[in-house]
Enzyme design. Sequence first.
Site, PDB file in Angstrom:
ATOM      1  N   SER A 152     -21.145 -32.647  -2.406  1.00  0.00           N
ATOM      2  CA  SER A 152     -21.149 -33.669  -1.367  1.00  0.00           C
ATOM      3  C   SER A 152     -22.407 -34.536  -1.493  1.00  0.00           C
ATOM      4  CB  SER A 152     -21.046 -32.991   0.006  1.00  0.00           C
ATOM      5  OG  SER A 152     -20.719 -33.916   1.010  1.00  0.00           O
ATOM      6  N   ASP A 212      -9.562 -34.789  -1.413  1.00  0.00           N
ATOM      7  CA  ASP A 212     -10.830 -34.823  -0.688  1.00  0.00           C
ATOM      8  C   ASP A 212     -10.742 -35.844   0.440  1.00  0.00           C
ATOM      9  OD1 ASP A 212     -13.454 -34.940   0.180  1.00  0.00           O
ATOM     10  OD2 ASP A 212     -14.322 -35.125  -1.823  1.00  0.00           O
ATOM     11  N   HIS A 225     -12.389 -31.156  -0.357  1.00  0.00           N
ATOM     12  CA  HIS A 225     -13.811 -31.452  -0.570  1.00  0.00           C
ATOM     13  C   HIS A 225     -14.619 -30.207  -0.914  1.00  0.00           C
ATOM     14  CE1 HIS A 225     -17.460 -33.813  -0.084  1.00  0.00           C
ATOM     15  NE2 HIS A 225     -17.952 -32.913   0.763  1.00  0.00           N
TER      16      HIS A 225
END
Length: 438
Positions: free
Chosen positions: A257, A349, A384
């Site tokens: 991230s 994601d 994600h």
Amino acid sequence: MLHCTEEPGMYSAHCGIIIMNFCHLQHKAQVPDDKISIRGHFLPPRCPVTVCAQMQSDDGDLWEAFAHFNTNLDGTVNLTRDPSVGGSYLGCEPMGLLWGLQPAPGAREGLRLRKKKVETPYVMLMSLLKGHVSPSERPSTELAAVTAERWYMAPGVRRIEIRQKGVVGTLFLPPGPGPFPAMLDLWGMGGGLVEYRSALFASRGYASFSLAYIGHKDLPGPQNRINVGDPYFKSAFQLLQDHPQVYPDRIGIIGLSFGVYLTLRLANHSDIKPSCLICINGPAGSTIKLRDADDRTEQMENDQKYWTYDDQGNVSFRAVSLPANLSPESKVKLEHLTCPLMYIVGEDDLSASSIENANLIEETLSATGKSQLFTRLSYPGAGHLIEPPYTPNSRVSLWSVKPQKLATLWGGHLAPHAAAQEDSWKKILEFMETNLRH
């Protein structure tokens, strides 16, 4: 071990056993990226049974998964061979009872399973139940049960808290004197100090330094913004380099991230020379403009104009990291990268524009004659949070309580996300082996 003597289709309350075998026998305790084999024996032939997994998180919440099977003619059920016909997953999925774990009915909303205390194991109860049932329908007849401990720290791994030169983190060292190749481990804007991936790296023979940079009590406040800059991350890398049990020229960086942006940014400094980079679902720049000479940043909320919401009010941060929305001055000069880079994409994601950022990185490196440095792994149906294997995926989880209660969308569907985690972890370790040990 008790043999069952009833006629087919009949059970005894004491009928059956359940056996768990671990694939990596060199570990006296099982590490969570180890596969397990689950088998039931001495059961009536062609009868319905349920295999159930239950465990408590470090916060005390109950997580469970279950699968329905029909025993074979020899009175056995084998999860590496037999398909589940109902429950938490369908088909033959040997590790489905682990990645299929979900909060038990009645649990708090917005839970995400994360190991917070790596010095203690997850204790998992595996039970064999009569009939095709749901654990919440108990009481049901338990035919057999066994417990297993899953440790993120293999025997001999050392955990060392670091509070040095303002740097906050935890260093994990494998057993033995070293020196070891190493990883600097960076997570996202959820903040705090996340240790379980580093503990697993150490269990696989790599020193690993999990670094906090936001939302930790030992960092400068306020906790809802990043109050450290480039010197902080450079100090963390140099701390690893200077450690007597680390090879100073065999250090990689991994980021998930927002940790991807920090990974790329750190590798762009001329005096930081990582051996490899691993980037998981993150941006090559930031919407948050740098505000002072120490590269400290503005509040996270400044990118709210890019937030979107679903019908239930859950927020998606995906548009925040679209390349067109990234602050031009924040974008990493990707053409300056000099080491191998693996970028892992979850195609579902909902928290970052991973595909678009992977494209940007690949196109930039290709245009500068560095395409050989780039490896992309892309996984349909994965979200994600691509983590170490068999970690249950949370498609949505609680993000904040104050100033308002907010849940965020991560994306990912259980089975394809689990497949992505297993495959990517194997390839991460191979990538590290190639670039840090050879």
